[in-house]
Design a protein around this motif. Structure first.
Motif, PDB file in Angstrom:
ATOM      1  N   UNK A 116      15.751   0.769 -10.042  1.00  0.00           N
ATOM      2  CA  UNK A 116      14.915  -0.287  -9.452  1.00  0.00           C
ATOM      3  C   UNK A 116      14.408  -1.261 -10.508  1.00  0.00           C
ATOM      4  N   UNK A 117      13.825  -2.377 -10.069  1.00  0.00           N
ATOM      5  CA  UNK A 117      13.223  -3.305 -11.031  1.00  0.00           C
ATOM      6  C   UNK A 117      12.237  -2.584 -11.946  1.00  0.00           C
ATOM      7  N   UNK A 118      12.257  -2.962 -13.235  1.00  0.00           N
ATOM      8  CA  UNK A 118      11.385  -2.301 -14.203  1.00  0.00           C
ATOM      9  C   UNK A 118       9.962  -2.866 -14.195  1.00  0.00           C
ATOM     10  N   UNK A 119       9.797  -4.058 -13.615  1.00  0.00           N
ATOM     11  CA  UNK A 119       8.494  -4.720 -13.653  1.00  0.00           C
ATOM     12  C   UNK A 119       8.004  -4.844 -15.099  1.00  0.00           C
ATOM     13  N   UNK A 179       7.788   1.940  -0.136  1.00  0.00           N
ATOM     14  CA  UNK A 179       8.583   1.620   1.054  1.00  0.00           C
ATOM     15  C   UNK A 179      10.048   2.003   0.858  1.00  0.00           C
ATOM     16  N   UNK A 180      10.642   1.625  -0.284  1.00  0.00           N
ATOM     17  CA  UNK A 180      12.074   1.932  -0.436  1.00  0.00           C
ATOM     18  C   UNK A 180      12.302   3.422  -0.658  1.00  0.00           C
ATOM     19  N   UNK A 181      11.387   4.108  -1.319  1.00  0.00           N
ATOM     20  CA  UNK A 181      11.542   5.554  -1.492  1.00  0.00           C
ATOM     21  C   UNK A 181      11.375   6.299  -0.163  1.00  0.00           C
ATOM     22  N   UNK A 182      10.525   5.795   0.713  1.00  0.00           N
ATOM     23  CA  UNK A 182      10.373   6.394   2.042  1.00  0.00           C
ATOM     24  C   UNK A 182      11.671   6.270   2.829  1.00  0.00           C
ATOM     25  N   UNK A 183      12.281   5.094   2.778  1.00  0.00           N
ATOM     26  CA  UNK A 183      13.558   4.890   3.464  1.00  0.00           C
ATOM     27  C   UNK A 183      14.659   5.755   2.841  1.00  0.00           C
ATOM     28  N   UNK A 184      14.653   5.862   1.528  1.00  0.00           N
ATOM     29  CA  UNK A 184      15.665   6.684   0.848  1.00  0.00           C
ATOM     30  C   UNK A 184      15.547   8.144   1.276  1.00  0.00           C
ATOM     31  N   UNK A 223       3.871  -3.705  -6.800  1.00  0.00           N
ATOM     32  CA  UNK A 223       5.043  -2.919  -7.211  1.00  0.00           C
ATOM     33  C   UNK A 223       4.998  -1.533  -6.578  1.00  0.00           C
ATOM     34  N   UNK A 224       3.819  -0.924  -6.566  1.00  0.00           N
ATOM     35  CA  UNK A 224       3.691   0.410  -5.986  1.00  0.00           C
ATOM     36  C   UNK A 224       4.012   0.399  -4.493  1.00  0.00           C
ATOM     37  N   UNK A 225       3.572  -0.632  -3.787  1.00  0.00           N
ATOM     38  CA  UNK A 225       3.846  -0.713  -2.354  1.00  0.00           C
ATOM     39  C   UNK A 225       5.338  -0.873  -2.101  1.00  0.00           C
ATOM     40  N   UNK A 226       5.992  -1.728  -2.884  1.00  0.00           N
ATOM     41  CA  UNK A 226       7.442  -1.891  -2.776  1.00  0.00           C
ATOM     42  C   UNK A 226       8.148  -0.561  -3.040  1.00  0.00           C
ATOM     43  N   UNK A 227       7.727   0.147  -4.077  1.00  0.00           N
ATOM     44  CA  UNK A 227       8.341   1.426  -4.441  1.00  0.00           C
ATOM     45  C   UNK A 227       8.162   2.454  -3.325  1.00  0.00           C
TER      46      UNK A 227
END
Length: 371
Positions: free
Chosen positions: A30-33, A70-75, A64-68
């Motif tokens: 994922x993006x490193x931010x 969401x995608x980890x939940x979908x994964x 960044x945490x919110x984005x992380x």
């Protein structure tokens, strides 16, 4: 769900479109931010091509945490019950990602340190050179029976248990994809040998791997070589075009060179008596340990008897003679055959090979027909 597909989309939208419990592994870069506020320059004032793309920009750590999350939940939703995930990152993001993984119910198996043999130097001299990245390997849940090809990793490491620190070079030379102007096609392209190790360690042939940050397609290229299926998700059209051309040129490795190494506990059980029944050993044959301190003779019923009349199975007698609580007789006892000393485990393997001569794949249920 189409396999061996590149989806041009943002990762969250594309992940949402995949079915529940449909994939075996997720590999995510994922993006490193990085939070870079200024351009980087070398001491000779030349420009450092660092990550300054829009996809690596977030307004805050909270964003960044919110984005992380969401995608980890979908994964996690799309992973099969025994599936697993690998996430790679730097000190900028990997600790935040790891905490969110645990909060969502993933079960961390290892953190693997990728130690770069050729890291980019620290030009300002204000901190240590960043010479590694961290990969977190996690099962979908604590109850998951994840795949780990232990014997294959041991074989790759000269028959020594593979450790969680991997020394591998950065992606350079002919492997590094370039644009027409000679610049890097992607600023964080990962080396294929890193992905090969991940895929060989934690998947079987035919497994489906999803990469939600596909970039220029390293995961897909390696998956195709190793006869795995992949779904790549990438929002940048330039990267998806590069990835498609790259993967189209990849030739899969011949299936006969992709046979998976069985865990010893999964091998067919062969009793010692089978060696006698097959004529590989005869009653009266002398067995001895590697240093020839102990010896015993084979009996017709498959037991052994020593000079002092102690007797028992290959395991029990081996333990008795050494005054030990247990002994693996298959690796303790040796025999002389045609002037050559063999450990009796080699005779057992000979029977396994004969029994399995028409079945060269393991496990059969996970191999695609015709592969």
């Amino acid at each position: 769900m189409a396999e061996n597909e590149i989806i041009h989309s943002d990762c969250i939208t594309a992940l949402h479109g995949l079915a529940d419990h449909s994939v075996d592994l997720v590999f995510a870069d994922p993006p490193y931010n990085l939070q870079l506020s200024n351009d980087l320059s070398r001491p000779d004032h030349t420009h450092v091509n660092a990550v300054r793309d829009a996809w690596d920009q977030f307004d805050s750590f909270a964003a960044y945490d919110e984005f992380t999350k969401v995608w980890l939940t979908e994964a996690r939703r799309i992973l099969k019950p025994d599936g697993a995930i690998w996430v790679i990152g730097s000190y900028h993001n990997i600790f935040r990602v790891g905490a969110i993984l645990q909060d969502l119910g993933y079960w961390i198996l290892n953190d693997v340190v990728w130690r770069k043999t050729n890291p980019m130097p620290n030009f300002r001299g204000r901190r240590f050179t960043n010479a590694h990245e961290t990969l977190i390997w996690a099962a979908r849940s604590q109850k998951s029976r994840h795949v780990f090809n232990y014997e294959a990793m041991k074989a790759l490491n000269d028959d020594v248990q593979m450790r969680s620190d991997w020394e591998l070079p950065l992606c350079t030379g002919s492997e590094r994809l370039k644009q027409a102007d000679g610049k890097k096609a992607h600023p964080t392209q990962k080396p294929e040998n890193l992905l090969a190790r991940v895929i060989l360690a934690s998947t079987r042939r035919g497994d489906v791997i999803v990469d939600p940050f596909f970039g220029t397609g390293t995961t897909g290229a390696v998956a195709k070589k190793l006869s795995r299926q992949f779904i790549g998700i990438e929002q940048d059209a330039t990267y998806t075009d590069i990835a498609r051309r790259r993967i189209a040129a990849v030739m899969p490795i011949d299936s006969k060179y992709l046979l998976e190494t069985q865990p010893r506990r999964a091998l067919p059980k062969i009793p010692f008596g089978s060696l006698i029944e097959r004529g590989l050993l005869n009653p009266g044959d002398k067995l001895f340990d590697a240093r020839k301190r102990f010896s015993a003779q084979v009996r017709a019923d498959g037991s052994l008897v020593a000079k002092d009349k102690q007797s028992g199975s290959i395991h029990v007698l081996g333990a008795k003679l050494q005054n030990l609580p247990s002994c693996n007789g298959w690796t303790f006892w040796h025999v002389e055959k045609a002037g050559k000393t063999l450990v009796i485990d080699e005779l057992r393997n000979q029977i396994r090979a004969e029994n399995d001569s028409t079945n060269t794949h393991w496990p059969p249920s996970r191999i695609n027909p015709g592969v």
